[in-house]
Design a protein around this motif. Structure first.
Motif, PDB file in Angstrom:
ATOM      1  N   VAL A  37       0.844  -1.203   0.000  1.00 54.23           N
ATOM      2  CA  VAL A  37       0.000   0.000   0.000  1.00 54.23           C
ATOM      3  C   VAL A  37       0.874   1.245   0.000  1.00 54.23           C
ATOM      4  O   VAL A  37       0.640   2.201  -0.744  1.00 54.23           O
ATOM      5  N   MET A  38       1.890   1.197   0.828  1.00 52.53           N
ATOM      6  CA  MET A  38       2.798   2.340   0.903  1.00 52.53           C
ATOM      7  C   MET A  38       3.453   2.591  -0.453  1.00 52.53           C
ATOM      8  O   MET A  38       3.580   3.727  -0.913  1.00 52.53           O
ATOM      9  N   GLN A  39       3.868   1.502  -1.082  1.00 52.34           N
ATOM     10  CA  GLN A  39       4.529   1.615  -2.375  1.00 52.34           C
ATOM     11  C   GLN A  39       3.567   2.191  -3.417  1.00 52.34           C
ATOM     12  O   GLN A  39       3.970   2.986  -4.256  1.00 52.34           O
ATOM     13  N   ILE A  40       2.303   1.779  -3.332  1.00 51.47           N
ATOM     14  CA  ILE A  40       1.300   2.319  -4.257  1.00 51.47           C
ATOM     15  C   ILE A  40       1.263   3.836  -4.137  1.00 51.47           C
ATOM     16  O   ILE A  40       1.322   4.570  -5.130  1.00 51.47           O
ATOM     17  N   VAL A  41       1.181   4.307  -2.910  1.00 48.84           N
ATOM     18  CA  VAL A  41       1.075   5.752  -2.698  1.00 48.84           C
ATOM     19  C   VAL A  41       2.341   6.455  -3.181  1.00 48.84           C
ATOM     20  O   VAL A  41       2.298   7.426  -3.944  1.00 48.84           O
ATOM     21  N   ALA A  42       3.496   5.913  -2.759  1.00 44.97           N
ATOM     22  CA  ALA A  42       4.747   6.585  -3.080  1.00 44.97           C
ATOM     23  C   ALA A  42       5.009   6.576  -4.580  1.00 44.97           C
ATOM     24  O   ALA A  42       5.437   7.583  -5.153  1.00 44.97           O
ATOM     25  N   HIS A  43       4.716   5.454  -5.204  1.00 52.26           N
ATOM     26  CA  HIS A  43       4.938   5.381  -6.649  1.00 52.26           C
ATOM     27  C   HIS A  43       4.015   6.344  -7.387  1.00 52.26           C
ATOM     28  O   HIS A  43       4.423   6.981  -8.350  1.00 52.26           O
ATOM     29  N   GLY A  44       2.788   6.448  -6.909  1.00 54.95           N
ATOM     30  CA  GLY A  44       1.860   7.399  -7.523  1.00 54.95           C
ATOM     31  C   GLY A  44       2.434   8.800  -7.507  1.00 54.95           C
ATOM     32  O   GLY A  44       2.400   9.515  -8.510  1.00 54.95           O
ATOM     33  N   ILE A  45       2.977   9.180  -6.381  1.00 53.01           N
ATOM     34  CA  ILE A  45       3.509  10.540  -6.263  1.00 53.01           C
ATOM     35  C   ILE A  45       4.786  10.698  -7.081  1.00 53.01           C
ATOM     36  O   ILE A  45       4.913  11.617  -7.892  1.00 53.01           O
ATOM     37  N   SER A  46       5.734   9.753  -6.888  1.00 48.45           N
ATOM     38  CA  SER A  46       7.044   9.973  -7.507  1.00 48.45           C
ATOM     39  C   SER A  46       6.974   9.852  -9.029  1.00 48.45           C
ATOM     40  O   SER A  46       7.503  10.698  -9.747  1.00 48.45           O
ATOM     41  N   THR A  47       6.292   8.829  -9.518  1.00 50.80           N
ATOM     42  CA  THR A  47       6.234   8.680 -10.967  1.00 50.80           C
ATOM     43  C   THR A  47       5.371   9.758 -11.598  1.00 50.80           C
ATOM     44  O   THR A  47       5.672  10.244 -12.682  1.00 50.80           O
ATOM     45  N   GLY A  48       4.317  10.125 -10.881  1.00 47.51           N
ATOM     46  CA  GLY A  48       3.488  11.227 -11.373  1.00 47.51           C
ATOM     47  C   GLY A  48       4.333  12.455 -11.613  1.00 47.51           C
ATOM     48  O   GLY A  48       4.262  13.101 -12.662  1.00 47.51           O
ATOM     49  N   MET A  49       5.184  12.744 -10.643  1.00 52.29           N
ATOM     50  CA  MET A  49       6.011  13.940 -10.766  1.00 52.29           C
ATOM     51  C   MET A  49       7.046  13.784 -11.871  1.00 52.29           C
ATOM     52  O   MET A  49       7.320  14.730 -12.612  1.00 52.29           O
ATOM     53  N   LEU A  50       7.635  12.590 -11.996  1.00 51.23           N
ATOM     54  CA  LEU A  50       8.617  12.405 -13.068  1.00 51.23           C
ATOM     55  C   LEU A  50       7.976  12.635 -14.434  1.00 51.23           C
ATOM     56  O   LEU A  50       8.570  13.243 -15.320  1.00 51.23           O
ATOM     57  N   PHE A  51       6.734  12.157 -14.590  1.00 50.24           N
ATOM     58  CA  PHE A  51       6.051  12.410 -15.867  1.00 50.24           C
ATOM     59  C   PHE A  51       5.747  13.891 -16.042  1.00 50.24           C
ATOM     60  O   PHE A  51       5.778  14.420 -17.155  1.00 50.24           O
ATOM     61  N   PHE A  52       5.466  14.538 -14.933  1.00 53.47           N
ATOM     62  CA  PHE A  52       5.229  15.980 -14.992  1.00 53.47           C
ATOM     63  C   PHE A  52       6.477  16.674 -15.532  1.00 53.47           C
ATOM     64  O   PHE A  52       6.406  17.529 -16.418  1.00 53.47           O
ATOM     65  N   ILE A  53       7.643  16.254 -15.003  1.00 54.49           N
ATOM     66  CA  ILE A  53       8.899  16.852 -15.461  1.00 54.49           C
ATOM     67  C   ILE A  53       9.134  16.520 -16.935  1.00 54.49           C
ATOM     68  O   ILE A  53       9.499  17.393 -17.728  1.00 54.49           O
ATOM     69  N   ALA A  54       8.887  15.264 -17.285  1.00 56.71           N
ATOM     70  CA  ALA A  54       9.085  14.859 -18.674  1.00 56.71           C
ATOM     71  C   ALA A  54       8.212  15.688 -19.608  1.00 56.71           C
ATOM     72  O   ALA A  54       8.654  16.123 -20.674  1.00 56.71           O
ATOM     73  N   GLY A  55       6.960  15.907 -19.182  1.00 61.73           N
ATOM     74  CA  GLY A  55       6.060  16.707 -20.001  1.00 61.73           C
ATOM     75  C   GLY A  55       6.562  18.127 -20.139  1.00 61.73           C
ATOM     76  O   GLY A  55       6.561  18.711 -21.226  1.00 61.73           O
ATOM     77  N   ALA A  56       7.024  18.687 -19.015  1.00 62.41           N
ATOM     78  CA  ALA A  56       7.529  20.056 -19.038  1.00 62.41           C
ATOM     79  C   ALA A  56       8.727  20.161 -19.978  1.00 62.41           C
ATOM     80  O   ALA A  56       8.858  21.122 -20.739  1.00 62.41           O
ATOM     81  N   LEU A  57       9.592  19.143 -19.929  1.00 61.12           N
ATOM     82  CA  LEU A  57      10.765  19.150 -20.803  1.00 61.12           C
ATOM     83  C   LEU A  57      10.364  19.079 -22.264  1.00 61.12           C
ATOM     84  O   LEU A  57      10.861  19.835 -23.098  1.00 61.12           O
ATOM     85  N   GLN A  58       9.440  18.183 -22.541  1.00 60.69           N
ATOM     86  CA  GLN A  58       9.049  18.037 -23.943  1.00 60.69           C
ATOM     87  C   GLN A  58       8.423  19.305 -24.490  1.00 60.69           C
ATOM     88  O   GLN A  58       8.620  19.664 -25.641  1.00 60.69           O
ATOM     89  N   GLU A  59       7.661  19.967 -23.635  1.00 64.38           N
ATOM     90  CA  GLU A  59       7.047  21.217 -24.065  1.00 64.38           C
ATOM     91  C   GLU A  59       8.112  22.237 -24.437  1.00 64.38           C
ATOM     92  O   GLU A  59       7.921  23.049 -25.329  1.00 64.38           O
TER      93      GLU A  59
END
Lengths: 515, 478
Positions: free
Chosen positions: A337-359
């Motif tokens: 459960v903990m991993q679910i939460v943490a992965h949601g946050i960390s990977t979400g943010m990494l994709f956010f960064i990736a999106g920002a970079l691509q833009e």
């Protein structure tokens, strides 16, 4: 009613934002943001109001809120929504990540903004429904509901190869879903024949007497659907395409939330409904989890596409979740459960960064990046922090999750745990490699692009706060899920040691009576 | 016959006299609008007469016709569908410069034929109804005779339908020669016991299955479907897809689900095989089409296969499920063909997938309706098709037809490919040079689509009333 409201707010918000696009192109954004914020406030209010009483008194019953209403009585289908600690964690995560996804779309989405937001909000409503449904038909309904808007999200606003990716995503998940439907019906009829009550209600189907054979087959249908979503190797091939081609908001939702529905499905349905069959496949499933961890890490390391790389890290991280779930002890389940939460946050943010970079630089190709730190130090720092989270650095949520999972699975099976543990090395390798090729190393060209804006820094700040908070003080999450995981573990134990079953039944009867 | 018989027969009488009335009306004065409204009005009268006839059910009128709740339900479906076809056709025919009044006469006759079909309890009335339906359809398909494509499709249908009718007739003759019975219920109960089979009876039964398989467009009797769907005017194609198939299904349901038809292994195996290949072949063949009407044709083959899964599960429950699914399928098919009809003009029908490229930005309403209809065909939640497919799988699972149920599930995943492809092109970026001139759509057509869309969503979200209604009409115990 609160639960209906939780699902209805994004639905209504989505439709409103669709209509509002005619008035002003920015209106959908603000409406979606407001709706999701309202959802988040609602979820937090449940935390503050109801949870303390739940933790203090375990006999009170599993469900913090329970809502029932007739829907299709002819077939024993009802609108049965209920929320326990596990659902509450995931509902909160959904609203939270949903907000991040909406914010990420601010500058990326320029076409058909209203339609974009209605899709986004419908996905979120579907996900919330999945986390709250306790009627198998309703669950399947929401399970399918989240697919279509996701398909649109990828196929309309995606990148170059979007048609292929969206098709693949849809077909994989739909095939899994239909097999699950067959299993749901199998369970429905077996339960109906043995008891005379034909119902899709989860609580009633719980504890249906199944032969080993029946249990395994029925479980297989569920397990395939959830393994596709999770994703577990070898059902992961849709993921890299879908994540890569989706617009940023889509990637964030996919990685941060959609994958979690698979994990949730295992926790809520596979294990409790088929404890015996689950025990039988526990070891193979742990092996699959381990393979996913290592294979995902290896593939991530081999990627040159920024988003594709992050996508494969998801495979690796969700492997830990699978490992934890099928270790089947409280510690590992809590870790999952903990991993679910943490992965949601960390990977979400990494994709956010990736999106920002691509833009900014219009490419995701890591081979032509490099040396961007000096141009965008804020972005680089945030990326570094989340790369560290992703590799499991102590102090961030991922560490807690992976640590607990490994601790728990050690008790279940030491060999797989040791092998899975080496996945952490792989994680270090890809995370460091990612940082090296993008923000450090030699600049391959003169980078000229704006650093993170105030909007993006605000998201980053909130996400950093979340990942650090879960890393330093994970207790609230663990407290909330403790009760659900405890019960789950008891159900499995009951199946593993049939002699205890009678006691368990008696105990649960007492619990029922107290409700 | 006594007067109660006439009351029970009232719907059929109304439709028959309406046909004559429309014919005389055309003779008196040619007016498209007047003829269409006269046809609509007679449908309205026929629906009223259903209410009157309802008081007399169940009633066997002569050995030929039985009017019961089941028949009333199906007649109502046929009449409503007919009304939808007329509304769609009016706009479509107005764009053609042909004398279009007789079209409505033929349509009323086809409806009358289907109504006789669902009430029939005897070979004679069965065949009579079927031929009335088929012969009207030959002419309807080829109606816009200025275009060679329609005439070609009409000819194709004529030849193949005539052959299949011959099969059916020969089968009937053989069965009659063997058993001496022409009453459908007697034959159905005889067919459900392997033990009673004699060679002529088997031969007759096989020939009849071929004939019925043709009418339902089941694999391997499906060859005509794509050509006819493509060639027929879209409203007529919708009529073939819904009413003509639905009426045949009604007959199958009435006589085979009551008798314990699963008991006959050989008959069951034959149908199971047909079901299996229909689902698979229909879905796979649809993948390769670029013409939307052809896609819908192949998808209808698959859908008939899905229906047979529930049909094979047997019993009153299966009749309810099949009827429910037919209702959702009717709504969906009319929606889909309705969009095609509204977009077609007198040059050609809008049936190429490229015609729909980027439609969402130019015609958001039609695109939304079409999307919803395609999702319903694919069985996506919030639409009627989802509940319908769920219901079908439930029926199949209740009888333990796991192979067929899993085939249904997996083959409908194949189906997703082609539905999604169309949907994708709806939402793709529009091409700059638009090949297809876009005209205003008729108000009535638009309203019909809105109603269908609402029905679709209503059944998809809250199907309980419809299920109750069907259960009331197709009571327990059959």
């Amino acid at each position: 009613m609160t639960l209906i409201l939780l699902i209805a707010i994004p639905l209504i918000g989505g439709i409103l934002s669709w209509l509002s696009a005619r008035i002003h192109p920015r209106a959908p954004f603000w409406i979606s943001l407001t709706a999701l914020s309202a959802d988040l406030v609602l979820a937090i209010s449940i935390w503050t109001n109801r949870l303390p009483t739940l933790i203090s008194d375990r006999l009170q019953g599993q469900w913090i809120i329970d809502f029932r209403h007739a829907w299709i009585p002819q077939l024993g289908i009802g609108i049965h929504l209920a929320l326990d600690g596990l659902s509450l964690i995931l509902v909160t995560l959904t609203a939270f990540i949903g907000i991040v996804a909406v914010v990420s779309s601010w500058s990326e989405i320029r076409e058909r903004i209203g339609f974009f937001h209605v899709n986004l909000m419908f996905i979120i409503a579907g996900i919330l429904g999945v986390f709250l449904s306790l009627d198998l038909f309703l669950f399947y309904f929401f399970w399918e509901l989240m697919l279509v808007p996701m398909y649109f999200l990828i196929s309309i606003w995606g990148h170059e190869n979007r048609v292929y990716a969206s098709m693949k995503f849809f077909i994989f998940t739909q095939a899994g879903g239909l097999l699950m439907l067959v299993s749901i019906l199998g369970l429905y009829f077996i339960h109906g024949r043995s008891t005379g009550i034909y119902t899709f209600d989860y609580l009633q189907l719980l504890g249906t007497a199944l032969s080993t054979q029946e249990g395994l087959w029925l479980m297989a249908g569920f397990a395939v659907a959830f393994a596709v979503k999770l994703p577990a190797v070898p059902f992961h091939t849709w993921l890299a395409d879908a994540h890569t081609e989706a617009p940023t908001a889509g990637s964030i939702i996919l990685a941060g939330l959609l994958l979690k529905t698979g994990a949730y499905g295992f926790l809520r349905f596979v294990l409790p409904l088929f404890p015996e069959a689950s025990s039988i496949i526990a070891l193979p499933a742990m092996i699959v989890g381990t393979v996913s961890i290592l294979y995902g890490a290896a593939l991530a390391f081999a990627q040159t596409d920024f988003k594709r790389m992050i996508a494969y890290t998801s495979v690796s991280h969700m492997g830990f979740v699978l490992l934890g779930i099928f270790a089947m002890n409280e510690l590992a389940l809590q870790g999952a459960v903990m991993q679910i939460v943490a992965h949601g946050i960390s990977t979400g943010m990494l994709f956010f960064i990736a999106g920002a970079l691509q833009e900014r630089i219009h490419t995701r190709d890591m081979s032509i990046m490099g040396g961007m730190w000096s141009t965008a130090p804020r972005m680089g720092a945030v990326a570094l922090l989340f790369a560290a989270a992703s590799l499991g650095l102590p102090g961030m949520g991922n560490f807690v999750g992976e640590f607990l999972v490994l601790l728990g699975s050690w008790q279940a099976n030491a060999v797989t745990t040791v092998i899975a543990g080496t996945g952490l090395i792989g994680a270090t390798a890809y995370a460091v490699w990612m940082m090296h090729t993008t923000f450090f190393s030699v600049a391959k060209s003169e980078w000229k692009f704006p650093d993170f804006s105030v909007r993006e820094m605000a998201v980053a700040a909130v996400m950093i706060a979340a990942i650090v908070a879960t890393g330093l003080y994970p207790q609230p999450v663990l407290d909330a899920s403790a009760d659900s995981m405890h019960r789950l573990q008891k159900i499995i134990q009951g199946a593993q040691y049939p002699a205890d079953r009678a006691d368990q039944k008696a105990a649960s009867a007492v619990t029922e009576g107290n409700r | 016959m006594i007067s109660n018989d006439f009351i029970a027969l009232l719907p059929l009488i109304v439709m028959a006299s309406a046909s004559v009335g429309v014919m005389l009306g055309i003779a008196a004065s040619r007016s498209h609008g007047f003829t269409a409204s006269l046809a609509l009005f007679s449908i309205y009268l026929a629906i009223l007469s259903l209410v009157i006839a309802y008081s007399e059910v169940p009633r066997q009128v002569t050995p030929l016709i039985v009017i019961d709740k089941f028949a009333i339900l199906y007649m109502a479906l046929i009449l409503l569908s007919g009304a939808a076809v007329i509304i769609l056709s009016f706009g479509y025919l107005s764009k053609h410069y042909v004398a279009c009044e007789e079209y409505y006469l033929l349509l009323l006759l086809a409806m009358l034929g289907s109504m006789v079909l669902v009430c029939s309890s005897h070979f004679a009335s069965f065949f009579l109804g079927l031929e009335l339906l088929s012969i009207s359809l030959y002419a309807l398909i080829a109606y816009p005779k200025s275009r060679i494509k329609h005439v070609e499709a009409g000819m194709k249908y004529l030849v193949l339908a005539a052959v299949s009718s011959a099969f059916l007739l020969f089968g009937m003759a053989l069965i009659y020669a063997d058993s001496g019975a022409m009453t459908l219920s007697v034959i159905a109960s005889k067919a459900s016991h392997d033990a009673g089979y004699t060679l002529p009876f088997i031969a007759g039964l096989t020939l009849m299955i071929v004939g019925i398989g043709f009418k339902l467009a089941l694999v391997p009797f499906h060859m005509w479907t794509p050509d006819v769907y493509e060639g027929a005017p879209p409203p007529v194609a919708a009529f073939i897809a819904t009413v003509s198939k639905g009426a045949i299904f009604a007959i199958l349901l009435r006589y085979f689900t009551q008798t314990d038809f699963l008991k006959s292994d050989s008959l069951f195996l034959v149908f199971a095989f047909i079901t299996f290949v229909s689902m698979i072949a229909g879905n796979i063949l649809a993948l390769f089409q670029n013409n939307i009407k052809r896609v819908l044709a192949y998808s209808s083959i698959a859908h008939m296969g899905y229906l047979l899964v529930a049909f094979l599960s047997g019993g009153a429950f299966s009749a309810q499920v099949v009827t429910f699914y037919l209702v959702t399928y009717f709504v969906t098919t009319f929606g889909a063909f309705g969009v095609i009809t509204l977009l077609s003009d007198n040059e050609r029908d809008a049936d190429d997938i490229d015609d729909y490229r980027g439609m969402s930005s130019r015609r958001p309403f039609l695109a939304a309706v079409f999307t919803a209809m395609l999702f319903s065909l694919a069985g996506i939640p919030l639409t009627a098709g989802f509940i319908g497919k769920f219901y079908l799988i439930t029926a199949g699972a209740s009888s333990g037809l796991w192979v067929l149920v899993v085939t249904l599930a997996l083959s409908s995943v194949i189906g997703l490919f082609y539905y999604l492809r169309i949907i994708f092109s709806l939402y793709a970026r529009p091409v700059p040079e638009q090949p297809f001139p876009m005209r205003g759509i008729s108000l009535a057509g638009g309203m019909l689509l809105a109603v269908l869309l609402m029905l679709l969503l209503w059944i998809g979200v809250y199907p309980a009333p419809l299920m109750d209604g069907i259960r009331l009409m197709i009571g327990v115990g059959g």
